[in-house]
Motif scaffolding. Structure first.
Motif, short mmCIF file in Angstrom:
data_model
loop_
_atom_site.label_atom_id
_atom_site.label_comp_id
_atom_site.label_asym_id
_atom_site.label_seq_id
_atom_site.Cartn_x
_atom_site.Cartn_y
_atom_site.Cartn_z
N GLU A 34 0.84 -1.21 0.00
CA GLU A 34 0.00 0.00 0.00
C GLU A 34 0.87 1.26 0.00
N LEU A 35 1.76 1.30 -0.98
CA LEU A 35 2.67 2.43 -1.14
C LEU A 35 1.88 3.73 -1.29
N HIS A 36 2.36 4.79 -0.60
CA HIS A 36 1.69 6.10 -0.68
C HIS A 36 1.57 6.53 -2.15
N PRO A 37 0.38 6.96 -2.57
CA PRO A 37 0.17 7.32 -3.99
C PRO A 37 1.16 8.36 -4.52
N ASN A 38 1.52 9.34 -3.70
CA ASN A 38 2.45 10.37 -4.18
C ASN A 38 3.84 9.79 -4.41
N ILE A 39 4.25 8.89 -3.54
CA ILE A 39 5.58 8.28 -3.70
C ILE A 39 5.56 7.32 -4.88
N ARG A 40 4.44 6.66 -5.12
CA ARG A 40 4.31 5.80 -6.30
C ARG A 40 4.49 6.61 -7.57
N LYS A 41 3.92 7.82 -7.59
CA LYS A 41 4.08 8.68 -8.77
C LYS A 41 5.55 9.00 -9.01
N TYR A 414 11.08 -6.74 -3.76
CA TYR A 414 10.60 -5.42 -4.17
C TYR A 414 9.95 -4.68 -3.01
N CYS A 415 9.15 -5.39 -2.22
CA CYS A 415 8.47 -4.75 -1.09
C CYS A 415 9.48 -4.15 -0.12
N ILE A 416 10.52 -4.92 0.21
CA ILE A 416 11.54 -4.44 1.14
C ILE A 416 12.27 -3.23 0.57
N ALA A 417 12.64 -3.32 -0.72
CA ALA A 417 13.38 -2.23 -1.36
C ALA A 417 12.56 -0.95 -1.43
N ILE A 418 11.31 -1.08 -1.84
CA ILE A 418 10.46 0.11 -2.01
C ILE A 418 10.12 0.73 -0.67
N LYS A 423 10.28 5.20 3.18
CA LYS A 423 10.63 5.72 4.50
C LYS A 423 11.47 6.99 4.38
N ALA A 424 12.42 6.99 3.43
CA ALA A 424 13.28 8.17 3.23
C ALA A 424 12.44 9.38 2.82
#
Length: 432
Positions: A34-41, A414-418, A423-424
């Motif tokens: 459930e990656l934040h939509p803004n960070i996904r962009k 991928y989940c761990i990397a993303i 977080k950064a």
């Protein structure tokens, strides 16, 4: 897609497939966490895409124009990091996909790097050593304002090597003010030992491939003794992976390179094949005590482990049903496309993903960068244990996450990397 100005002869279909693969993998993992939509962009696009056209005088006096690429995907965790390849299939879309993979790879390994990739669209076998040197130096000069030891750090990749990196480092340092030249030695990694390179960097990627296979075997309470494996690509990565596996008692039974495929069910001596290929213009074809195979027959070889260590998009929906191995260890970047992977996973085949399996190379590059930055010289005896420790930490994280979340290893990686990149961004915020 910005392909209008590209060479009409470039192989665009597999390149588009690579970009589709990396985006589908990214989106699948992003949905799971459930990656934040803004960070996904932000992570769905690249930061910078550099295309350079430059002239080089050939040995016969003619001038050729070359096209070079450098894509910088993301630097939230640190400088862009990634290889430069010399290959006819190099174009902006290939560089985009490979740069994104590097972002995930460096993040997963816990390194202070982002992801970048690039290269030149050419077949290096058609040029002399002196021409390749001039091409490399001119490419470096064209890129000079877009790379740097704290900004973007290239490394070897397909058809480039330590000599290529030595030329790049020398050219880049020559463009700096005299007082800054030696301080910029770590602008590239993968250099020769005598020019600031790291002892063991040559084997780091292949050693990492071997290590992930060993860790997988340990988790399954199995020994590598007697395991049969096949290798696609017998360059630096394929050779060193086979070298270390053979030392564990595993048996190389088939090999494929750009020239052909060979098989010996009783085993192929890795060092003998390596020496033969060096004396045979890099080709494994007609190696004594082996039989020639068709391309599809190679994949159908009865074995326990398959190591694709050549180019991307090799294991497709057509190839996947042929594979008899229980384990795929991805020595190359993106060798298994999404359709092929679905078939393999449905059949219960385990895939150690590229961003984990072949990360020994970028970890070795990080060690070299630190060595140069700190004015140190690391010995082989200390490099290899450090590399094994980093690889084991990454493998255990991925294996545990996959088990806890009931995921395949790629999605877990991928989940761990993303999540580390997310977080950064959350901690720092987004400027302005």
């Amino acid at each position: 897609m910005t392909t209008a100005t590209l060479n009409k002869k470039s192989k665009k279909i597999p390149v588009r497939g690579m970009m589709e693969n990396v985006m589908e993998q990214f989106n699948s993992a992003s949905d799971h966490i459930e990656l934040h939509p803004n960070i996904r962009k932000i992570l769905s696009i690249t930061n910078n895409e550099i295309v350079v056209h430059f002239p080089v005088k050939m040995d016969n006096g003619d001038v050729e124009i070359f096209t070079g690429y450098r894509v910088q995907h993301n630097n939230a965790l640190g400088p862009y990091k990634g290889g430069l390849r010399y290959h006819p299939t190099v174009d902006i879309d290939a560089a985009r996909a490979l740069a994104m993979w590097m972002t995930w790879k460096t993040s997963l390994a816990g390194l202070p790097y982002g992801g970048g990739k690039g290269g030149i669209q050419l077949d290096p076998s058609k040029y002399s050593q002196s021409e390749l040197e001039r091409i490399t130096r001119r490419f470096t000069f064209a890129l000079a304002d877009n790379i740097g030891p704290e900004h973007d750090i290239p490394a070897p990749d397909v058809n480039t090597n330590s000599q290529t990196m030595a030329w790049m480092a020398d050219t880049y340092m020559s463009t700096r003010p005299p007082a800054e030249r030696t301080a910029n030695q770590h602008v590239v990694t993968g250099k020769p030992d005598g020019s600031g390179g790291l002892e063991g960097r040559d084997r780091a990627t292949g050693f990492g491939v071997y290590l992930t296979i060993k860790f997988w075997a340990q988790h399954n309470d199995e020994s590598l003794e007697g395991k049969r494996f096949i290798v696609q690509g017998f360059g630096n990565v394929g050779y060193w992976a086979a070298h270390f596996l053979e030392k564990e008692g595993a048996k190389l039974v088939a090999v494929q390179d750009a020239f052909g495929s060979i098989q010996n069910k009783d085993g192929i001596a890795v060092e003998d094949l390596f020496n033969y290929s060096k004396s045979n213009n890099g080709s494994i074809v007609d190696f004594p005590e082996s039989k020639t195979l068709d391309k599809d027959e190679f994949y159908a070889t009865d074995c326990d482990i398959c190591i694709p260590a050549a180019l991307g998009n090799q294991i497709t929906k057509e190839v996947a049903p042929l594979i008899k191995a229980r384990l795929i260890a991805e020595g190359a970047n993106g060798p298994t496309n999404v359709e092929g992977e679905k078939i393999l996973l449905e059949r219960g085949v385990t895939i150690i993903p590229d961003i984990l399996c072949n990360s020994g190379g970028v970890i070795g590059s990080y060690f070299e960068w630190l060595q140069n930055r700190n004015g140190e010289l690391w010995q082989l005896e200390e490099v290899m244990p450090k590399l094994e420790k980093k690889m084991k930490e990454s493998f255990e994280k991925v294996y545990a996450f996959a088990k806890a979340e009931s995921l395949d290893l790629r999605t877990a990686a991928y989940c761990i990397a993303i999540k580390r990149i997310e977080k950064a961004y959350i901690q720092r915020g987004i400027f302005p």
